[in-house]
Design an enzyme around this catalytic site. Structure first.
Site, PDB file in Angstrom:
ATOM      1  N   GLU A 101     -15.180  19.186  -5.543  1.00 33.22           N
ATOM      2  CA  GLU A 101     -16.591  19.082  -5.926  1.00 33.22           C
ATOM      3  C   GLU A 101     -17.091  17.653  -5.762  1.00 33.22           C
ATOM      4  OE1 GLU A 101     -16.880  22.689  -9.219  1.00 33.22           O
ATOM      5  OE2 GLU A 101     -16.306  20.689  -9.889  1.00 33.22           O
ATOM      6  N   GLU A 149      -9.378  26.884  -9.763  1.00 35.91           N
ATOM      7  CA  GLU A 149      -9.807  27.153 -11.132  1.00 35.91           C
ATOM      8  C   GLU A 149      -9.601  28.615 -11.537  1.00 35.91           C
ATOM      9  OE1 GLU A 149     -12.270  23.474 -10.090  1.00 35.91           O
ATOM     10  OE2 GLU A 149     -11.324  25.165  -9.057  1.00 35.91           O
TER      11      GLU A 149
END
Length: 261
Positions: free
Chosen positions: A112, A132
């Site tokens: 990210e 995740e």
């Protein structure tokens, strides 16, 4: 005195920011706040035009959130600082180019962070993932950004399965710009940063603001906003000395001298 987890180096108009938190360059709340301050100061420094973000060592760029720090009490919804996680994702008014030089494993919040840059180059051995899902949480920023950066189905596969991409596949899907041998990565990043920094800074700032603000606008709405002087950077550019300098340099058949004003 505790050694800072972030190293910075100024080279003319280029700022290098190196995440240096052994063993994996993971980001905790304190590190994120430091990064936010660094990128805020970069944004506000008229002498700096381009930044490079990279990781120390050859194995990790950044795996994202520091789970060990979380286990010790760092709240996942805590104070990340002025720029949000990693200092870049939510920093308002950041109208200067950012290059991510991915030197190794780039996953989770680290991916990210890389996606918050404008240009991504990577070492041949770099790998990318959003794992995740395997720990029962959501890659929130990546869920917003990644489907807009690469083909939707590839982004959704990464989000749903957590599978890894090597640098060649990441380049094939358009996630990264270029692949370089590890020992050439920073030299190539600096070469690109120097090239960009040599250009007209007011134009670079206008490009960033237009691209960011127009992302979810209809074409004509964005064009109307430009012609009605509603983009601050564009208005500054069109009334600048540099705008005249570009035309004069072309007419005089010489290299322009950009002043950023």
């Amino acid at each position: 005195m505790t050694e800072t987890p972030i190293k910075t180096k100024r080279d003319g108009a280029v700022l290098e920011v190196t995440l240096d938190r052994p063993k994996a360059n993971a980001i905790d709340l304190a590190t994120s706040r430091i990064m936010g301050e660094i990128f805020r100061d970069f944004r506000d420094d008229p002498e700096l035009r381009v930044a490079i973000i990279t990781g120390a060592g050859e194995k990790f760029f950044c795996p994202g959130w520091d789970l060990k720090a979380a286990a010790d009490g760092d709240a996942v919804d805590g104070d990340y600082g002025v720029g949000g996680f990693g200092g870049l994702q939510e920093l308002r008014g950041l109208n200067k180019p950012i290059i991510a030089a991915v030197n190794g494993i780039c996953c989770g919040g680290g991916l990210e962070l890389a996606l918050s840059a404008d240009i991504i180059i990577a070492a041949e051995h770099a790998t990318f993932a959003l794992p995740e899902i395997r720990s029962g949480t959501v890659a929130d920023a990546a869920s917003i950004k990644l489907p807009k950066r690469i083909p939707y189905h590839i982004a959704m596969e990464m989000l749903f399965t957590g599978r890894w991409l090597d640098s060649a596949e990441a380049a094939r899907w358009g996630m990264i710009n270029h692949i370089h041998p590890a020992d050439q990565l920073m030299a190539k990043a600096r070469e690109m940063a120097t090239l960009i920094a040599s250009g007209p800074p007011l134009v670079n700032e206008a490009i960033k603001e237009i691209v960011r603000e127009a992302e979810n606008m209809k074409f004509q709405d964005a064009m109307n906003k430009i012609t009605q002087s509603q983009f601050e950077t564009v208005d500054v550019l069109y009334n600048s000395e540099d705008q005249l300098e570009g035309a004069r340099a072309f007419a005089e058949k010489r290299a322009p001298v950009w002043k950023g004003k």
